[in-house]
Write an enzyme that holds these catalytic residues in place. Structure first.
Site, PDB file in Angstrom:
ATOM      1  N   GLU A 158     -51.296 -10.656-109.654  1.00 30.53           N
ATOM      2  CA  GLU A 158     -50.802 -10.338-110.851  1.00 30.53           C
ATOM      3  C   GLU A 158     -51.127  -8.740-111.006  1.00 30.53           C
ATOM      4  O   GLU A 158     -52.178  -8.513-110.953  1.00 30.53           O
ATOM      5  CB  GLU A 158     -51.501 -10.852-111.921  1.00 30.53           C
ATOM      6  CG  GLU A 158     -50.867 -12.417-112.365  1.00 30.53           C
ATOM      7  CD  GLU A 158     -51.819 -13.001-113.157  1.00 30.53           C
ATOM      8  OE1 GLU A 158     -52.247 -12.476-114.158  1.00 30.53           O
ATOM      9  OE2 GLU A 158     -51.851 -14.244-113.298  1.00 30.53           O
ATOM     10  N   ASP A 216     -56.454  -8.999-124.469  1.00 32.31           N
ATOM     11  CA  ASP A 216     -57.369  -8.639-123.427  1.00 32.31           C
ATOM     12  C   ASP A 216     -58.601  -8.555-123.899  1.00 32.31           C
ATOM     13  O   ASP A 216     -58.999  -7.867-125.082  1.00 32.31           O
ATOM     14  CB  ASP A 216     -56.738  -7.294-122.616  1.00 32.31           C
ATOM     15  CG  ASP A 216     -55.551  -7.711-122.043  1.00 32.31           C
ATOM     16  OD1 ASP A 216     -55.252  -8.741-121.340  1.00 32.31           O
ATOM     17  OD2 ASP A 216     -54.567  -7.047-122.170  1.00 32.31           O
TER      18      ASP A 216
END
Lengths: 419, 273
Positions: B49, B60
């Site tokens: 990824e 995040d």
């Protein structure tokens, strides 16, 4: 004491069921719900709760009672002869009225939506903890105060730069018992603080997130403006009582857009009333260092859960906003406001930091009012517009949205350096 | 299913193991280092990824946020990430599949059609768009475009989602589905196997789509545990931390790639059944 009867809320501009306001001419959509799947159920819960709350007469009556008696929401609208004189005199420019939400409990317009959101979290969602973010700390202070009164835990995310700028409000927030989390990400201002609050909510989905403005994913823009619009409903009635008619022009400052939404919402369908939103031009729009999202024609982006105009570069990285006013230091504007701008219902102007700072000193000296620096952007632009209009038949309503206590240190320094 | 993912799953099946997926932020700490790291990782990873940096991401951890900042400072832009993947794909010999992971604003600004076209051109096999709501008009456009081009649309499922939401996501999801193991941001907690079991069961009731699991998988032991429950095991934050550690220690591109590659190779061994 006999208090006024507050006009009930009426939905004048509903978004669709996915939370979009759509400009029918361009097809452009504003709002929506762009967020990690983790938070989708939370948002659905808030959305369902909000719908339920707006039909719950006991909840609405209880909230209104608290807003009246605790927040002191029925603040006066005062005519300002001094500002009229500065603009050229009543005979030339008409009458200027100030809606004094700086006189609320906790000294700004923020406690209205903040208290309402916390009251909603407690009574409808049965939440025990509130997560919020803040720029000028007005929202944090108001949310922390509401949490203290209503017995909820409170976690506040604040950018480290803002924390230094408005330390008084931050200190009051701490005294109210909130846990303050300073955010050191990217620009260390409201935007990363808001992202940090959203991330914190993902780790703690049982808490309720309170947005300090009419931003964020659906239903927040709708909910915050609905709660905040009580300010405008009261002001509209007060103006009618004072002058017998609608104001010609309504002026409010616009960062995320909550105080503009609050005061202007009830006039959306009154086409004769001009609505002006004032942004911070910072060091000047051409300098690129500003927070004037709409005045600078910023493109549409997807920021913090909603589709709206956003200050960003051509790769989609969000640009830092620049302004003296922490409460306006934001790189986007709430979706409903962007929609109202797109259909030309709200006209936008921008005031520079320098002009706002000079207005701050003028207000102190000439009117004996200590306004929040945020309010000085609108006062400056309103006076300019009023002078230009030169219409003695007009009544002008300016939203004086906060008190300047937390700006005192910086403004005193400014005064001494510039005089 | 995307052709490269078919190969990836067939390879893993023939070796009686799950697939190992590594996440790194594209161009962290810079273009050349990132290229070398990706080439090195392709030796031990079935899937990589590649994070497309967004400076205002909402899901995040600070570890990934700092990586985003490093990448942006080194000039990361969406088109650069496509170029990076294309160059890496041209140089590697394995069937490693490449997935972009990012936020909708980048794709919106880049242009949805252009993004999909460039995915195709650069050999991207799948896309994850963290904040793309199933019900949004953009999601529909991305779904249609990716499907037409045989690129996987990998949807995220969280422990807070119900079966109706899962059903809605699976309708658009292709090649594999990504389970977020806990309520929180990337790398902030330990992997939650109970959530994984519960969500896998809910997904399995509706579909046979391969299941990937991420969030909180930090060691070979974690990989081992998760690989018993999932078809793909995703590691992210701990790898990104290694990149930070290596570059802070002043390693050259070459040494940094080996330093990270060795760490990932060790993690990836956990997928053997």
């Amino acid at each position: 004491m006999k208090l006024m009867k507050i006009p009930p809320f009426k939905e004048l501009n509903p978004p669709d069921n996915l939370g979009y306001w759509t400009n029918k001419k361009t097809g452009e959509k504003y709002g929506g719900q762009y967020i990690s799947p983790l938070l989708i159920p939370n948002l659905k819960k808030v959305e369902a709760g909000f719908k339920k709350a707006m039909k719950n007469k006991k909840f609405l009556a209880g909230l209104e009672e608290q807003l009246v008696n605790h927040i002191g929401i029925i603040t006066p609208i005062l005519r300002s002869l001094e500002l009229e004189d500065i603009a050229g005199g009543e005979k030339k420019i008409g009458k200027i009225f100030l809606k004094r939400t700086d006189l609320h409990h906790d000294s700004s317009h923020k406690p209205v939506s903040a208290f309402s959101s916390v009251y909603f979290a407690k009574h409808i969602l049965k939440a025990k903890k509130i997560i919020t973010e803040t720029g000028a700390s007005m929202n944090a202070r108001a949310v922390a105060s509401a949490c203290a009164k209503l017995g909820l835990e409170c976690e506040v995310h604040i950018g480290a730069v803002d924390a230094e700028k408005v330390s008084l409000n931050k200190d009051i927030t701490e005294l109210y018992g909130a846990k303050i989390v300073e955010c050191h990400d990217s620009t260390k201002t409201l935007l990363p603080a808001m992202a940090a609050a959203l991330r914190s909510w993902q780790s703690d989905p049982a808490a309720m997130y309170v947005v300090g403005s009419v931003c964020g994913p659906h239903p927040y823009p709708l909910m915050v403006r609905t709660f905040a619009s009580i300010i405008g409903r009261i002001a509209k009635k007060q103006m009618k009582d004072l002058t017998g008619k609608l104001p010609s022009n309504v002026f409010a400052v616009c960062g995320g857009g909550s105080n503009l939404n609050a005061i202007s919402y009830p006039y959306y369908k009154d086409k004769k009333v001009n609505i002006f939103g004032i942004e911070s031009a910072g060091k000047g729009i051409s300098s690129g260092q500003h927070a004037a999202t709409l005045t600078s024609n910023a493109p549409i982006g997807i920021l913090l859960g909603a589709r709206s105009n956003v200050l960003m570069n051509n790769d989609g990285q969000i640009d830092e906003s620049h302004t003296e006013a922490s409460g306006l230091d934001f790189s986007g504007v709430g979706p409903e406001i962007c929609y109202m701008h797109s259909i030309n219902r709200i006209q936008f102007r921008a005031t520079s930091d320098k002009e706002a700072q000079e207005t701050f000193l003028m207000m102190c000296r000439k009117t004996g009012i200590l306004p929040a620096i945020e309010a000085c952007y609108v006062i400056h632009a309103a006076l300019k517009e009023i002078k230009k209009r030169k219409n003695p038949k007009e009544n002008h309503l300016i939203h004086l949205c906060g008190s300047g206590e937390s700006n005192v240190a910086r403004m005193l320094k400014y005064k001494r350096e510039h005089e | 299913m995307n052709k490269n993912f078919q190969k990836v799953f067939a390879n893993a099946k023939s070796e009686n193991r799950s697939c190992f997926v590594a996440f790194v932020t594209g161009m962290d700490p810079d273009y050349e280092s990132s290229k070398k790291i990706l080439i090195e990782l392709s030796k031990s990873c079935d899937v990589i990824e590649v994070g497309v940096s967004f400076n205002t991401s909402t899901s995040d951890s600070s570890i990934i946020m700092s990586a985003n900042d490093r990448a942006i400072k080194s000039g990361a832009r969406t088109e650069k990430i496509f170029q990076l993947i294309k160059e890496v794909k041209n140089e590697i010999t394995s069937d490693t599949a490449f997935v972009t992971m990012g936020y909708l604003n980048q794709i919106h600004v880049y242009g949805i059609d252009r993004y999909i076209k460039d995915c195709k051109k650069s050999g991207v096999d799948g896309c994850i768009v963290v904040d793309s709501n199933n019900e949004s008009p953009e999601d529909e456009l991305i779904f249609k475009g990716l499907t037409k081009n045989d690129i996987a649309f990998i949807k995220l499922i969280a422990p807070t989602n119900d079966s109706a939401y899962i059903k809605q996501s699976l309708k658009k999801c292709s090649s594999w589905v990504y389970i977020i193991s806990y309520a929180g941001v990337t790398g902030s907690k330990d992997v939650n196997l109970d959530n994984v079991k519960k969500l896998s069961k809910m997904i399995r009731k509706q579909s046979k789509i391969p299941i990937g699991v991420g969030f909180g998988i930090k060691s070979q032991d974690d990989v081992k545990k998760v690989s018993k429950l999932a078809d793909l095991v995703v590691c992210g934050s701990s790898i990104v931390n290694k990149i930070k550690e290596g570059s802070q220690n002043g390693l050259s591109n070459h040494d940094l790639a080996h330093f990270v590659g060795e760490y990932v190779n060790n993690l990836s061994k956990g997928v053997k059944h």
